[in-house]
Design an enzyme around this catalytic site. Structure first.
Site, PDB file in Angstrom:
ATOM      1  N   LYS A 250      31.722  42.604  31.513  1.00 12.49           N
ATOM      2  CA  LYS A 250      31.391  41.344  30.838  1.00 12.49           C
ATOM      3  C   LYS A 250      30.286  41.575  29.797  1.00 12.49           C
ATOM      4  O   LYS A 250      30.350  41.047  28.677  1.00 12.49           O
ATOM      5  CB  LYS A 250      30.930  40.305  31.857  1.00 12.49           C
TER       6      LYS A 250
ATOM      7  N   TYR B 122      32.487  44.570  37.288  1.00 16.85           N
ATOM      8  CA  TYR B 122      32.837  43.281  36.675  1.00 16.85           C
ATOM      9  C   TYR B 122      31.740  42.822  35.712  1.00 16.85           C
ATOM     10  O   TYR B 122      31.999  42.473  34.553  1.00 16.85           O
ATOM     11  CB  TYR B 122      33.050  42.256  37.784  1.00 16.85           C
TER      12      TYR B 122
ATOM     13  N   SER C 141      29.749  35.933  32.637  1.00 14.72           N
ATOM     14  CA  SER C 141      29.382  35.656  34.021  1.00 14.72           C
ATOM     15  C   SER C 141      27.920  35.967  34.283  1.00 14.72           C
ATOM     16  O   SER C 141      27.332  36.864  33.656  1.00 14.72           O
ATOM     17  CB  SER C 141      30.255  36.494  34.957  1.00 14.72           C
TER      18      SER C 141
END
Length: 312
Positions: free
Chosen positions: A149, A145, A121
């Site tokens: 990643k 998040y 992402s």
């Protein structure tokens, strides 16, 4: 060839599943088994070579059972989205990090080197970005998040270097248009705006008209995922910033009104400062390396909104 899609019921997962069923071939070989994994797998064709599993990537025993007969290609699309992962750290940690690390561990133990396509992402970059960027900009994630990643990207690069897997990590921008429902995605406004204008509904936008974001349609995303299976990390990079469209909200509204013959006055603005800092201040980014490798973007705003709202 055996192919596994983890996160098969999500927006991208369903589109990818349909693409592989329509053309059951990867890397020049026919797909003999297509395995679908998600918490609930529905609306897939009743074909003897397509099999669904209910669960998630953090279920170690389930993963072991799915991979027991070997695997050739894995598309790992599943994750707890950024907003939800920030609210429920334990859930995000278990699925986004621990579950994915276990998947990599099990893939490393396969007899034949499998291909892994992992959806990373743009959240890895964080905020306060420079006025322009390229693919070598160093990540500084500001959300758990994005941090998870980035950790997974690092391990994929290492295992690919070792020859244990053929891993490709693709940094995705906002993929549109997601269904208009609670998703835990902080970037959901990008899709909600599209649905509202296409249907002629009024919409209060939580970022300003001049806010800029990185955009990609689900069709373009699937094309890039499929292309990634043809790359070799031994001779090419294994982490890719995909080409994207850098568009303001104003430009997207203009394209939507052109395609769907709507009045831009349907959109009002009530900017959320924190949200705009995260998702409305993206600069232009040069992706020449990815483009030379064959990855692509949606060409222009008109093409983007047309593709984004087509049925999957």
């Amino acid at each position: 060839m055996r192919v596994l899609i983890i996160g098969a019921s999500g927006l991208v997962g369903r589109a990818l599943t349909n693409a592989l069923i329509d053309t059951p071939k990867l890397q020049g070989e026919s797909i003999e088994q297509l395995l679908l994994l998600d918490q609930a797998v529905t609306s897939y064709p009743n074909l003897d070579w397509v099999k669904a599993y209910t669960g998630d990537v953090s279920d170690t025993a389930l993963l072991r059972r799915i991979l027991a007969d070997g695997i050739d290609v894995v598309f790992h699309l599943a994750s707890v989205p950024g907003g939800l992962a920030e609210q429920d750290y334990d859930l995000g940690y278990r699925v986004n990090l621990q579950g994915t690390l276990e998947l990599l561990n099990q893939l490393q133990q396969q007899v034949h080197c499998p291909t892994l396509i992992y959806t990373s992402s743009i959240a890895v970059y964080g905020v306060d970005l420079p006025q322009s960027m390229d693919e070598d900009y160093l990540p500084h994630p500001q959300l758990s998040y994005g941090a998870h990643k980035l950790m997974v990207e690092t391990l994929i690069r290492d295992l690919s270097r070792r020859g244990d897997i053929n891993g490709q990590a693709l940094r995705l921008p906002g993929i549109v248009a997601r269904p208009s429902q609670a998703s835990g995605l902080k970037s959901a406004f990008m899709s909600d705006l599209m649905h509202a204008l296409a249907e002629g509904h009024s919409y209060e936008c939580p970022v300003s008209a001049d806010a800029t974001a990185w955009w990609m349609s689900v069709k373009c995303c699937v094309d890039n995922l499929l292309h990634a299976t043809e790359l070799n990390p031994q001779t090419q990079h294994s982490i890719w910033q995909l080409p994207i469209l850098h568009l303001s909200i104003r430009q997207v509204i203009s394209a939507l009104c052109h395609v769907y013959d709507q009045d831009p006055a349907l959109v009002s603005f009530n900017p959320d400062t924190n949200l705009e800092a995260l998702f409305g201040q993206y600069p232009p980014i040069m992706t020449s390396r990815a483009e030379q490798a064959g990855f692509m973007h949606d060409v222009d705003a008109i093409t983007l909104v047309t593709r984004a709202l087509q049925p999957i």
